[in-house]
Motif scaffolding. Structure first.
Motif, PDB file in Angstrom:
ATOM      1  N   GLY A 127       0.795  -1.218   0.000  1.00  0.00           N
ATOM      2  CA  GLY A 127       0.000   0.000   0.000  1.00  0.00           C
ATOM      3  C   GLY A 127       0.832   1.273   0.000  1.00  0.00           C
ATOM      4  N   GLY A 128       0.511   2.171   0.933  1.00  0.00           N
ATOM      5  CA  GLY A 128       1.167   3.470   0.995  1.00  0.00           C
ATOM      6  C   GLY A 128       2.627   3.424   1.393  1.00  0.00           C
ATOM      7  N   PHE A 129       3.110   2.274   1.825  1.00  0.00           N
ATOM      8  CA  PHE A 129       4.528   2.135   2.172  1.00  0.00           C
ATOM      9  C   PHE A 129       5.400   1.843   0.953  1.00  0.00           C
ATOM     10  CE2 PHE A 129       2.545   0.678   6.282  1.00  0.00           C
ATOM     11  CZ  PHE A 129       2.994   1.744   7.062  1.00  0.00           C
ATOM     12  N   GLU A 130       4.776   1.475  -0.164  1.00  0.00           N
ATOM     13  CA  GLU A 130       5.529   1.069  -1.357  1.00  0.00           C
ATOM     14  C   GLU A 130       6.536   2.136  -1.779  1.00  0.00           C
ATOM     15  OE1 GLU A 130       5.520  -1.670  -3.314  1.00  0.00           O
ATOM     16  OE2 GLU A 130       3.854  -2.801  -2.455  1.00  0.00           O
ATOM     17  N   GLY A 131       7.769   1.694  -1.999  1.00  0.00           N
ATOM     18  CA  GLY A 131       8.822   2.574  -2.491  1.00  0.00           C
ATOM     19  C   GLY A 131       9.476   3.435  -1.432  1.00  0.00           C
ATOM     20  N   MET A 137       8.158   1.719   7.499  1.00  0.00           N
ATOM     21  CA  MET A 137       7.123   0.706   7.601  1.00  0.00           C
ATOM     22  C   MET A 137       7.260  -0.091   8.894  1.00  0.00           C
ATOM     23  SD  MET A 137       6.006  -2.150   4.737  1.00  0.00           S
ATOM     24  CE  MET A 137       7.496  -3.168   4.854  1.00  0.00           C
ATOM     25  N   VAL A 138       8.489  -0.402   9.269  1.00  0.00           N
ATOM     26  CA  VAL A 138       8.727  -1.150  10.504  1.00  0.00           C
ATOM     27  C   VAL A 138       8.313  -0.341  11.722  1.00  0.00           C
ATOM     28  CG1 VAL A 138      10.507  -2.139  12.000  1.00  0.00           C
ATOM     29  CG2 VAL A 138      10.557  -2.589   9.536  1.00  0.00           C
ATOM     30  N   TYR A 139       8.729   0.910  11.771  1.00  0.00           N
ATOM     31  CA  TYR A 139       8.363   1.769  12.911  1.00  0.00           C
ATOM     32  C   TYR A 139       6.844   1.884  13.049  1.00  0.00           C
ATOM     33  CZ  TYR A 139      12.991   3.555  14.182  1.00  0.00           C
ATOM     34  OH  TYR A 139      14.282   3.669  14.632  1.00  0.00           O
ATOM     35  N   ALA A 140       6.160   1.967  11.921  1.00  0.00           N
ATOM     36  CA  ALA A 140       4.712   2.140  11.954  1.00  0.00           C
ATOM     37  C   ALA A 140       3.990   0.892  12.443  1.00  0.00           C
ATOM     38  CB  ALA A 140       4.204   2.514  10.564  1.00  0.00           C
ATOM     39  N   SER A 141       4.541  -0.278  12.124  1.00  0.00           N
ATOM     40  CA  SER A 141       3.823  -1.528  12.397  1.00  0.00           C
ATOM     41  C   SER A 141       4.321  -2.310  13.597  1.00  0.00           C
ATOM     42  CB  SER A 141       3.895  -2.433  11.164  1.00  0.00           C
ATOM     43  OG  SER A 141       5.243  -2.762  10.853  1.00  0.00           O
ATOM     44  N   SER A 149      10.884  -1.723  20.301  1.00  0.00           N
ATOM     45  CA  SER A 149      12.139  -1.256  19.719  1.00  0.00           C
ATOM     46  C   SER A 149      12.377  -1.959  18.393  1.00  0.00           C
ATOM     47  CB  SER A 149      13.321  -1.518  20.657  1.00  0.00           C
ATOM     48  OG  SER A 149      13.695  -2.888  20.649  1.00  0.00           O
ATOM     49  N   ILE A 150      13.015  -1.254  17.481  1.00  0.00           N
ATOM     50  CA  ILE A 150      13.269  -1.823  16.156  1.00  0.00           C
ATOM     51  C   ILE A 150      14.287  -2.952  16.247  1.00  0.00           C
ATOM     52  CG2 ILE A 150      15.150  -0.243  15.486  1.00  0.00           C
ATOM     53  CD1 ILE A 150      13.740  -0.123  12.700  1.00  0.00           C
ATOM     54  N   SER A 170      -0.062  -6.479  10.625  1.00  0.00           N
ATOM     55  CA  SER A 170       0.360  -5.242  11.288  1.00  0.00           C
ATOM     56  C   SER A 170       0.686  -4.159  10.269  1.00  0.00           C
ATOM     57  CB  SER A 170       1.575  -5.503  12.188  1.00  0.00           C
ATOM     58  OG  SER A 170       1.258  -6.392  13.236  1.00  0.00           O
ATOM     59  N   ILE A 171       1.328  -4.566   9.177  1.00  0.00           N
ATOM     60  CA  ILE A 171       1.638  -3.615   8.104  1.00  0.00           C
ATOM     61  C   ILE A 171       0.354  -3.115   7.456  1.00  0.00           C
ATOM     62  CG2 ILE A 171       2.684  -3.373   5.814  1.00  0.00           C
ATOM     63  CD1 ILE A 171       4.840  -5.405   6.783  1.00  0.00           C
ATOM     64  N   ALA A 172      -0.575  -4.040   7.188  1.00  0.00           N
ATOM     65  CA  ALA A 172      -1.830  -3.666   6.539  1.00  0.00           C
ATOM     66  C   ALA A 172      -2.636  -2.689   7.401  1.00  0.00           C
ATOM     67  CB  ALA A 172      -2.661  -4.908   6.241  1.00  0.00           C
ATOM     68  N   LYS A 173      -2.662  -2.928   8.711  1.00  0.00           N
ATOM     69  CA  LYS A 173      -3.465  -2.087   9.607  1.00  0.00           C
ATOM     70  C   LYS A 173      -2.872  -0.701   9.812  1.00  0.00           C
ATOM     71  CE  LYS A 173      -5.465  -5.977  12.146  1.00  0.00           C
ATOM     72  NZ  LYS A 173      -5.484  -6.728  13.428  1.00  0.00           N
TER      73      LYS A 173
END
Length: 270
Positions: A127-131, A137-141, A149-150, A170-173
């Motif tokens: 989705g919006g994380f592409e590219g 993306m990791v921080y968000a999910s 922590s990462i 988690s990424i999708a949400k």
């Protein structure tokens, strides 16, 4: 315009999840017809290293070409596969998968072939994380997945302690565009592609199949086909997942195997 784009993307995801999207009645110009005992072996390999991999950018349906290192990996894999006679070849419509297959077959010395494309073998759509940066993306999910922590996130992912369904969901949400695929969608379309490969092999009496796909989609595909904890570990570029189909059952005999690459590297450096 944004609503129309979102509707189009969601519709595309649904279509890929529920339909085949590609028809391959003939996979190669030479069929060995050697599937006499009913068992079918599918060698799934992740594509070679790409430009986005090098820059640590999110690469799902977004695409980028192989780097020199990625082409080299494909050659190693092709050399490592020289002792295996494949009856059919599959990729998705992603350029990085096509290029990996082409370079691999060039090294293997296969000239007369047809590559069958199944869109169900695409990587997860992020989705919006592409590219964008993977770290974003990791921080968000990661908090939704239960990590603060990462470092802890990556440590558990590398160890296979983070189930792929939790990661994808988690990424999708947390996708800011609300368009990313969820786990069930990815599993459904990749397993549909797997079943299509098996059905085509049965119809054409094929025994050994080679398919190039992408890391997280391959993890989703085998997620409920094995209890091996390695199914949750990230797959390296050119890593192999070996699936054996017999009597209606799937056996995952290899996960993340780099021995084919290592064998090819050693042979080419002699």
């Amino acid at each position: 315009m944004k609503k129309i784009l979102r509707k189009t993307l969601l519709t595309s995801t649904l279509i890929i999840t529920t339909t085949l999207l590609a028809s391959c009645t003939q996979h190669s110009s030479k069929t060995t017809n050697n599937n006499t005992d009913g068992d079918i072996t599918i060698y799934f390999a992740r594509h070679g290293k790409t430009l986005f991999n090098t820059y640590d950018l999110v690469q799902g349906w977004a695409d980028s070409p192989l780097t020199e290192q990625g082409i080299e990996l494909a050659h190693y894999l092709g050399e490592g596969f020289k002792d295996i006679q494949f009856d059919a070849y599959y990729t998705s419509d992603a350029g990085r998968q096509r290029e990996t297959m082409q370079e691999l077959l060039k090294q293997k010395g296969v000239k007369d072939y047809k590559i069958c494309e199944l869109k169900g073998l695409r990587e997860v759509f992020f989705g919006g994380f592409e590219g964008g940066p993977n770290t974003k993306m990791v921080y968000a999910s990661m908090k939704l997945a239960g990590y603060n922590s990462i470092d802890a996130f990556y440590k558990n992912y590398q160890a296979g302690n983070l189930p792929i369904d939790i990661m994808i969901n988690s990424i999708a949400k947390t996708d800011p565009k609300h368009q990313a695929e969820n786990y069930q969608q990815v599993k459904a379309r990749t397993q549909t592609a797997l079943k299509t490969i098996v059905q085509n092999a049965q119809n054409s009496h094929e025994k050994n199949i080679l398919a190039i796909s992408s890391g997280m989609s391959m993890q989703a595909m085998i997620s409920d086909l094995t209890d091996n904890k390695d199914k949750n570990k990230p797959l390296s570029n050119a890593a192999v997942v070996k699936i054996i189909y017999k009597n209606g059952q799937y056996t995952i005999s290899e996960i993340g195997n780099m021995e084919y690459v290592n064998k090819g590297r050693a042979a080419l450096k002699e």
